[in-house]
Design a protein around this motif. Structure first.
Motif, PDB file in Angstrom:
ATOM      1  N   HIS A 145     -10.880 -11.197   3.951  1.00 20.96           N
ATOM      2  CA  HIS A 145      -9.517 -11.185   3.376  1.00 20.96           C
ATOM      3  C   HIS A 145      -9.187 -12.607   3.125  1.00 20.96           C
ATOM      4  CE1 HIS A 145      -5.329 -10.189   2.585  1.00 20.96           C
ATOM      5  NE2 HIS A 145      -4.916 -11.050   3.592  1.00 20.96           N
ATOM      6  N   LEU A 146      -9.352 -13.489   4.236  1.00 20.38           N
ATOM      7  CA  LEU A 146      -8.995 -14.868   4.139  1.00 20.38           C
ATOM      8  C   LEU A 146      -9.770 -15.673   3.010  1.00 20.38           C
ATOM      9  CD1 LEU A 146      -7.861 -15.768   7.882  1.00 20.38           C
ATOM     10  CD2 LEU A 146      -6.485 -14.919   5.967  1.00 20.38           C
ATOM     11  N   GLN A 171     -11.375 -14.536   0.689  1.00 23.33           N
ATOM     12  CA  GLN A 171     -10.668 -13.846  -0.989  1.00 23.33           C
ATOM     13  C   GLN A 171      -9.332 -14.962  -1.259  1.00 23.33           C
ATOM     14  OE1 GLN A 171     -10.448 -10.046  -1.417  1.00 23.33           O
ATOM     15  NE2 GLN A 171     -12.608  -9.736  -0.805  1.00 23.33           N
ATOM     16  N   LEU A 172      -8.571 -15.092  -0.286  1.00 26.69           N
ATOM     17  CA  LEU A 172      -7.325 -15.713  -0.507  1.00 26.69           C
ATOM     18  C   LEU A 172      -7.538 -17.239  -0.939  1.00 26.69           C
ATOM     19  CD1 LEU A 172      -4.620 -14.872   2.286  1.00 26.69           C
ATOM     20  CD2 LEU A 172      -5.030 -13.899  -0.094  1.00 26.69           C
ATOM     21  N   ASN A 217     -10.523 -18.287  -2.046  1.00 23.48           N
ATOM     22  CA  ASN A 217     -11.343 -18.253  -3.659  1.00 23.48           C
ATOM     23  C   ASN A 217     -10.438 -18.030  -4.511  1.00 23.48           C
ATOM     24  OD1 ASN A 217     -13.833 -19.041  -2.643  1.00 23.48           O
ATOM     25  ND2 ASN A 217     -14.438 -17.085  -1.788  1.00 23.48           N
ATOM     26  N   ARG A 218      -9.405 -17.218  -4.260  1.00 30.84           N
ATOM     27  CA  ARG A 218      -8.381 -16.969  -5.524  1.00 30.84           C
ATOM     28  C   ARG A 218      -7.293 -18.089  -5.478  1.00 30.84           C
ATOM     29  NH1 ARG A 218      -6.745 -12.130  -4.173  1.00 30.84           N
ATOM     30  NH2 ARG A 218      -8.253 -11.041  -3.541  1.00 30.84           N
ATOM     31  N   ILE A 240      -4.753 -19.476  -3.760  1.00 33.38           N
ATOM     32  CA  ILE A 240      -4.018 -20.256  -2.832  1.00 33.38           C
ATOM     33  C   ILE A 240      -4.297 -21.719  -3.129  1.00 33.38           C
ATOM     34  CG2 ILE A 240      -4.200 -21.289  -0.431  1.00 33.38           C
ATOM     35  CD1 ILE A 240      -3.762 -18.695   0.589  1.00 33.38           C
ATOM     36  N   LEU A 272      -2.073  -5.610   4.786  1.00 30.39           N
ATOM     37  CA  LEU A 272      -2.511  -6.842   5.178  1.00 30.39           C
ATOM     38  C   LEU A 272      -1.922  -8.019   4.545  1.00 30.39           C
ATOM     39  CD1 LEU A 272      -5.165  -6.579   7.032  1.00 30.39           C
ATOM     40  CD2 LEU A 272      -6.421  -7.610   5.240  1.00 30.39           C
ATOM     41  N   LEU A 327       2.578 -17.960  -4.508  1.00 26.37           N
ATOM     42  CA  LEU A 327       1.535 -17.164  -3.710  1.00 26.37           C
ATOM     43  C   LEU A 327       1.698 -15.896  -4.348  1.00 26.37           C
ATOM     44  CD1 LEU A 327       1.130 -18.246   0.015  1.00 26.37           C
ATOM     45  CD2 LEU A 327      -0.019 -19.082  -2.061  1.00 26.37           C
ATOM     46  N   ARG A 341       0.786 -15.499  -7.962  1.00 24.91           N
ATOM     47  CA  ARG A 341      -0.641 -15.687  -8.271  1.00 24.91           C
ATOM     48  C   ARG A 341      -1.383 -14.787  -7.424  1.00 24.91           C
ATOM     49  NH1 ARG A 341      -1.494 -20.965  -6.623  1.00 24.91           N
ATOM     50  NH2 ARG A 341       0.531 -21.783  -6.973  1.00 24.91           N
ATOM     51  N   SER A 362     -14.225 -13.235  -7.242  1.00 26.41           N
ATOM     52  CA  SER A 362     -13.692 -14.491  -6.903  1.00 26.41           C
ATOM     53  C   SER A 362     -13.622 -15.042  -8.304  1.00 26.41           C
ATOM     54  CB  SER A 362     -14.486 -15.343  -6.140  1.00 26.41           C
ATOM     55  OG  SER A 362     -15.754 -15.668  -6.571  1.00 26.41           O
ATOM     56  N   LYS A 363     -12.924 -16.298  -8.352  1.00 24.36           N
ATOM     57  CA  LYS A 363     -12.887 -16.912  -9.562  1.00 24.36           C
ATOM     58  C   LYS A 363     -14.230 -16.976 -10.253  1.00 24.36           C
ATOM     59  CE  LYS A 363     -13.831 -21.557  -9.440  1.00 24.36           C
ATOM     60  NZ  LYS A 363     -13.354 -22.773  -9.814  1.00 24.36           N
TER      61      LYS A 363
END
Lengths: 249, 249
Positions: free
Chosen positions: A232-233, A235-236, A238-239, A241, B200, B236, B239, B248-249
């Motif tokens: 989960h983190l 992904q945050l 990699n997207r 943040i 989450l 946040l 986005r 992922s990107k």
DNA sequence: ATAAAACGAACGAACGTTCGATATTGTGTT
DNA sequence: AACACAATATCGAACGTTCGTTCGTTTTAT
């Protein structure tokens, strides 16, 4: 991509008894009891009792009589291991940096100069990976040593200056590493966050790391494992943040 | 888009004295001192002393002799206002839900049924706005009442069951509203997070809200204002945080 | 002068810590 | 194997201190 908690434990050979071996290794000089086998066993009982009681009522409200009852030792017996109530807290706080030094991956990672940004994707990916590795290692350590992390977080602020110093140094080291790696990602991916924004992001990440060991029971009730949370983190990261500022979708 | 802290204070007419007016309004029945002007002034002194001392050494380690010295009242004098040390803590904890009920925007917000997703953008935008509004209001309240939020967070866990009940109810109400609004965003924007993922994200947001009042001095040293932080969180949200899972990107 | 508010010495309970007595373990000698 | 004797480890009553709280007295305000 990022390794799992099981891999992490395997890699560092983290068994249940290793905690007490290391704890004894760190503190044996201070103990009045000299027999290692006896000391490890009693230290385990005392620490686990301390964690239970301070989790329930807080360290300040925990009585040494409570501790004697919970650990099945006598009042006097406990003092052959802890010296004083304050030193008991200090011993716990000192353990975390000791474990960090034994487990965290050193990243000698050449600093990202403007020159070697040539193969952009590669560099950016490696910066991202370095950040995520650090996050995962912290998460996994906090999973392995949940009571220690919980205690350190909850009791650091209200301890003696000597203890606070240990705890704050440890915390700010973490914060600093986090900040550097966030900054590296933003540089490498050409999004160039302001220093302020990078710091904000680093502090946010630390909050989310703390959230794991502070609210672990809640996560578990929702069937969220530490690997889930690590993903989960990741992904945050990699997207969104660490992207450029502000253009909303 | 989202209003500022200054707007928020203006809208609710939040002055410095309003805190103590409201606090007196909530607790006046329990006081032995009947004169409102005297009571408000002394309550202010006692509460501010409590915040300073419990911030420095923790409520459990704060002595009523400390409190008397810090608030310039006598030991006996304090007891005409607080009843007991435990009730002092209870009075502080009870104040937060009281303020929430006076300030938080009720969102009667028709639940998002499958039928009225017609004008998608509009609905999605409104769901996002409802979430961000709630986040901002919480942030601004915690800015206005930082010592109260800080105290409630740090001392809730280690209080009597009666106090813990107040604190936990308040916390889980917040958590629930947050969860609903996150879920609404994900539904309205067709990204349909699993219930687990929405939870989450909601828990993450709460951690980031807490981070503000727990580490406010650090943010301020970095010249981050509450409006900056509100914008940061809003970005946040706008986005990546509530997007579909995993690409992922 | 009467009521309201503030005061602080005094009390019992509970705290962290100590220390001399007791129990347990390990070792060397039969 | 059985015993004895240090050495080691455990015990809990007792001590001095400090805590939350009370209450008879003094001060302030009307």
């Amino acid at each position: 991509m990022n390794l799992s908690f099981a891999d992490f434990k395997l890699h560092h050979q983290l068994s249940e008894s290793k905690v007490w071996d290391w704890f004894y290794q760190l503190h044996h000089a201070k103990l009045e009891v000299k027999n290692p086998a006896i000391a490890k066993q009693k230290l385990k009982r005392i620490m686990q009792a301390t964690f239970k009681l301070s989790h329930d009522k807080g360290f300040a409200l925990m009585t040494l009589r409570d501790l004697a009852r919970q650990s099945d030792l006598s009042l006097g017996g406990i003092y052959s291991y802890i010296g004083s109530k304050e030193q008991l807290a200090l011993m716990i706080h000192q353990f975390l940096p000791f474990v960090f030094s034994k487990t965290l991956t050193r990243h000698p990672e050449q600093p990202l100069s403007q020159s070697n940004l040539a193969k952009e994707n590669c560099v950016a990916e490696r910066a991202r990976a370095a950040l995520i590795t650090f996050i995962c290692e912290h998460l996994y350590l906090s999973e392995w040593l949940t009571p220690w992390f919980f205690f350190a977080f909850m009791e650091a602020k209200y301890s003696s200056p000597k203890i606070r110093k240990v705890a704050l140094e440890n915390e700010s080291t973490t914060q600093q590493v986090l900040f550097e790696r966030v900054a590296n990602v933003s540089i490498a991916s050409h999004h160039e966050l302001s220093q302020q924004s990078a710091l904000l992001v680093a502090m946010n990440i630390k909050s989310l790391l703390q959230s794991w060991y502070l609210k672990r029971p809640i996560y578990h009730k929702q069937k969220v494992t530490v690997d889930d949370y690590a993903n989960h983190l990741a992904q945050l990261i990699n997207r969104g943040i660490i992207d450029g500022n502000g253009q909303s979708k």
